[in-house]
Enzyme design. Structure first.
Site, short mmCIF file in Angstrom:
data_model
loop_
_atom_site.label_atom_id
_atom_site.label_comp_id
_atom_site.label_asym_id
_atom_site.label_seq_id
_atom_site.Cartn_x
_atom_site.Cartn_y
_atom_site.Cartn_z
N GLU A 48 82.26 51.12 77.11
CA GLU A 48 83.17 50.17 76.47
C GLU A 48 83.88 49.36 77.54
OE1 GLU A 48 86.84 50.29 73.23
OE2 GLU A 48 86.56 52.00 74.58
N LYS A 120 83.66 46.35 67.25
CA LYS A 120 84.37 47.61 66.98
C LYS A 120 85.21 47.49 65.71
CE LYS A 120 87.50 50.82 69.44
NZ LYS A 120 88.25 50.97 70.72
N CYS A 161 83.83 53.94 70.92
CA CYS A 161 85.02 54.72 71.26
C CYS A 161 85.78 55.26 70.04
CB CYS A 161 85.93 53.87 72.15
SG CYS A 161 87.13 54.84 73.11
#
Length: 282
Positions: A48, A120, A161
């Site tokens: 990330e 995300k 994440c």
């Protein structure tokens, strides 16, 4: 493609300590592309925020541009094309809507084309007991699409994440019968120590799929510290690769695609899964 037999795919994971200079981070990624291809990997995975980690939004904003203006993305696409290598960029910060950004993953094919994008979905807005406070939603627009892409590791599902903590996303990736799921990260040290291995292994077991998670590690120029431990987990939950939490570098693992069908035959949880009725209340 690899030296691991007909069902084996060699992958490379780049564990990074990304800093505040995108060109320096890009150079690290380009070097990893060349080395990964040279050592016979079919695909490279990066963490990330590979291109920039800077908690100073004012300073960092000068480097967050639309994806078609990103020097990091351009450099990696060119390197992938020269090497003939698939690359999963764990994410880059890109400008998408006025002052708002997206935390966006890219899958690059061996011709250097963008095969998939994923923004995300879940924003990291937390106050930790250590005093660390994070408000990702202050700068980033959450994504709205579940994304999969066909690549050397089969059907690859994309997450980033903090997404790992939200089962609904992974249930959808399970329904789509992903062979592997990428969960690149820049995990904090406190949450990493508590939950990183636990949740990575759980997601692999739930999906009966490989989990491939390149991570940021160590002390960064902007003052933060990340947990590292880039991982490859097999569908049974066994750790195939753990790069540790001490240093950046390039690691390699073998993805045995036959293992997926083997585990699903042995423990057919995906086939046995049923919809849970909603509660009508007391």
């Amino acid at each position: 493609m690899s030296d691991g037999g007909a069902s084996g795919v060699k992958v490379a994971l780049l564990q990074m300590t990304s800093g505040i200079d995108p060109l320096a981070n890009a150079a690290t990624m380009v070097g990893a592309v060349k080395r990964a291809a040279g050592e016979g990997a079919a695909m490279l995975f990066t963490p990330e925020m590979s291109g920039l980690i800077d908690r100073d939004r004012k300073r960092g904003s000068a480097h967050v541009v639309p994806e078609d203006q990103s020097p990091v993305l351009a450099a990696v696409r060119e390197a992938a094309a020269k090497a003939g290598l698939w690359v999963h960029i764990g994410s880059l910060g890109v400008q998408v809507d006025g002052e708002l950004w997206a935390n966006r993953a890219f899958v690059i094919d061996p011709a250097g084309a963008i095969a998939a994008r994923y923004d995300k979905i879940h924003m990291f807005d937390v106050d930790l007991a250590t005093g660390e406070s994070w408000r990702e939603s202050a700068a980033y627009r959450p994504g709205e699409q579940v994304v999969t892409v066909d690549c050397p590791v089969g059907k690859l599902g994309l997450a980033i994440c903090y997404d790992i903590r939200f089962p609904a996303l992974f249930e959808e990736l399970e329904r789509q019968r992903c062979d592997a799921i990428a969960i690149p990260a820049a995990f904090t040290v406190p949450t990493g120590k508590a939950h990183w291995h636990l949740m990575q292994r759980a997601r692999a077991v739930e999906a009966s799929a490989f989990v491939i998670s390149a991570a940021q590690v160590g002390h960064h120029e902007d003052g933060r510290e990340t947990y590292g431990h880039s991982l490859v987990i097999d569908p049974w939950g066994d750790v195939v690769l753990d790069m540790g939490g001490e240093r950046a570098g390039l690691g390699f693992a073998e993805i045995d695609l036959a293992r997926i069908a083997e585990v699903r035959r042995q423990l057919p949880s995906l086939a046995n899964k049923r919809e849970i009725p909603r509660s009508r209340g007391s």
